[in-house]
Design a protein around this motif. Structure first.
Motif, short mmCIF file in Angstrom:
data_model
loop_
_atom_site.label_atom_id
_atom_site.label_comp_id
_atom_site.label_asym_id
_atom_site.label_seq_id
_atom_site.Cartn_x
_atom_site.Cartn_y
_atom_site.Cartn_z
N LYS A 244 0.82 -1.21 0.00
CA LYS A 244 0.00 0.00 0.00
C LYS A 244 0.86 1.27 0.00
CE LYS A 244 -3.79 0.16 2.34
NZ LYS A 244 -4.75 0.23 3.47
N ILE A 245 0.91 1.92 -1.14
CA ILE A 245 1.63 3.19 -1.27
C ILE A 245 0.73 4.19 -1.98
CG2 ILE A 245 3.63 4.40 -2.19
CD1 ILE A 245 5.20 1.84 -2.12
N THR A 246 0.55 5.35 -1.35
CA THR A 246 -0.26 6.42 -1.91
C THR A 246 0.61 7.66 -2.06
OG1 THR A 246 -2.21 5.55 -0.79
CG2 THR A 246 -2.36 7.80 -1.61
N ALA A 247 0.41 8.37 -3.16
CA ALA A 247 1.27 9.53 -3.41
C ALA A 247 0.47 10.70 -3.98
CB ALA A 247 2.39 9.16 -4.38
N TYR A 248 1.02 11.90 -3.71
CA TYR A 248 0.49 13.12 -4.31
C TYR A 248 1.66 13.93 -4.85
CZ TYR A 248 -0.95 17.97 -4.72
OH TYR A 248 -1.16 19.24 -5.21
N ASP A 249 1.46 14.47 -6.05
CA ASP A 249 2.45 15.38 -6.62
C ASP A 249 1.69 16.51 -7.32
OD1 ASP A 249 4.38 16.58 -8.61
OD2 ASP A 249 5.70 15.10 -7.67
N PRO A 250 2.01 17.76 -7.00
CA PRO A 250 1.28 18.88 -7.60
C PRO A 250 1.44 18.97 -9.12
CG PRO A 250 3.23 19.66 -6.43
CD PRO A 250 3.06 18.22 -6.06
N LEU A 251 2.44 18.27 -9.66
CA LEU A 251 2.67 18.32 -11.10
C LEU A 251 1.87 17.27 -11.87
CD1 LEU A 251 6.55 18.88 -11.16
CD2 LEU A 251 4.73 20.59 -11.33
N CYS A 252 1.08 16.46 -11.14
CA CYS A 252 0.37 15.38 -11.84
C CYS A 252 -0.72 15.91 -12.77
CB CYS A 252 -0.22 14.39 -10.84
SG CYS A 252 -1.50 15.07 -9.79
N ASN A 253 -1.07 17.19 -12.64
CA ASN A 253 -2.06 17.78 -13.54
C ASN A 253 -1.49 18.96 -14.32
OD1 ASN A 253 -4.34 16.10 -12.89
ND2 ASN A 253 -4.41 17.15 -10.91
N THR A 254 -0.16 19.02 -14.40
CA THR A 254 0.50 20.16 -15.03
C THR A 254 1.37 19.69 -16.20
OG1 THR A 254 0.58 21.30 -12.88
CG2 THR A 254 2.04 22.12 -14.62
N GLU A 255 1.15 20.27 -17.34
CA GLU A 255 2.00 19.99 -18.50
C GLU A 255 3.31 20.77 -18.35
OE1 GLU A 255 1.38 17.74 -20.51
OE2 GLU A 255 -0.79 17.46 -20.47
N PRO A 256 4.44 20.26 -18.78
CA PRO A 256 4.63 19.00 -19.50
C PRO A 256 5.00 17.83 -18.60
CG PRO A 256 6.66 20.25 -19.58
CD PRO A 256 5.69 21.05 -18.74
N PHE A 257 4.78 17.96 -17.27
CA PHE A 257 5.23 16.94 -16.32
C PHE A 257 4.20 15.86 -16.03
CE2 PHE A 257 7.20 21.06 -15.29
CZ PHE A 257 8.52 20.76 -15.55
#
Length: 298
Positions: A26-39
């Protein structure tokens, strides 16, 4: 065991990939770039490859985790801790792997402790793509024992430094003086050796000297010897700098070394040690520190 990540860049990805392969389900992650192009595509592909559940807010990561690894840039680490602290569950282990200063680590620990969380200052001491989750990690802070207990089954390579947040990072940052500094020094040296067509002679000569003894022995000899010969060696470096400048070679490292030696010469340790080289580098450091304290008193 449920692990969370805030920030899912290269470091977090490599850790998660290794942990998954060693049975952490069980691993959960958040990254602010997951909805930002080009990342966006990069973050999503990393999450898929590591079989990590991506969520759309850091608060969701913290809902049900035993521990959270916060892998954000050093200049963001304190603000992130302020943002997250109201959502920390009591007893949650908060592991900060940023390269923030020891002072910042202590402030982050205060934010975590205010909410009943436990803090770990984690300093990763090797390349993540090579070691993945087995990268050597130095850890300090009140959550270190719990962190080690939680992650030992997954073969993480954790070494406790102390209960004090910031001390693990201090080791890494101080080590960087040598690792980053010597790389810059080598660049200056090799540029000069190549310019004057003496590459092999210079490298072979230094190799012979450095390979003759252990690092500890060589470091001790250089520091103790310099303590009583600092002035002469600074003058010799002056000649080196003139030579480099005549060839239009950047001499910034040599100039910095010359300044350091001149400052040491002003402490007049030659008289302190009565012209005799001390046996151990610690004597040099203590002598310098003693002069600083004396000057403050005066």
């Amino acid at each position: 065991m449920h692990l969370g990540f805030i920030g899912f860049g290269e470091a977090a990805f490599e850790l998660a990939l290794g942990l998954k392969q060693h049975g952490l389900e069980k691993i959960t992650a958040y990254d602010p770039l997951c909805n930002t192009e080009p990342f966006k595509d990069l973050v999503l592909s990393r999450a898929e490859k590591a079989s990590v559940d991506l969520v759309d807010s850091p608060e969701k990561v913290l809902q049900d985790v035993n521990a959270v690894i916060v892998a954000v840039p050093a200049d963001k680490a304190l603000d992130v801790s302020k943002q997250l602290k109201s959502n920390l569950q009591n007893g949650c282990v908060y592991i900060d792997v940023s390269a923030s200063s020891p002072d910042i680590k202590q402030k982050i620990a205060e934010n975590v402790n205010e909410q009943g969380g436990k803090f770990v200052d984690a300093a990763m001491m090797g390349p993540l793509p090579v070691y993945k989750h087995k990268v050597p990690i130095l850890a300090s802070g009140d959550g270190t024992d719990t962190f080690i207990e939680l992650m030992t089954p997954f073969e993480m390579n954790l070494t406790k430094v102390s209960e004090a947040p910031g001390e693990a990072t201090a080791v890494k940052l101080i080590r960087s003086i040598h690792m980053k500094g010597i790389a810059a020094l080598y660049l200056e040296l090799l540029e000069a050796a190549h310019e004057f067509n003496v590459d092999t002679l210079v490298v072979d000569s230094i190799s012979e000297t450095m390979n003759a003894h252990t690092f500890d022995e060589t470091m001790n000899r250089l520091v103790t010897g310099t303590s009583i010969h600092a002035l002469r060696r600074s003058i010799e470096l002056g000649g080196t700098i003139e030579m480099l400048q005549s060839a239009n070679i950047d001499s910034v490292m040599s100039q910095a070394a010359k300044t350091k030696l001149e400052n040491l010469a002003e402490k007049n340790l030659r008289d302190t040690f009565k012209g005799k080289k001390p046996e151990h580098w610690l004597q040099v450091i203590e002598a310098c520190k003693g002069q600083i304290v004396a000057n403050k008193i005066l």
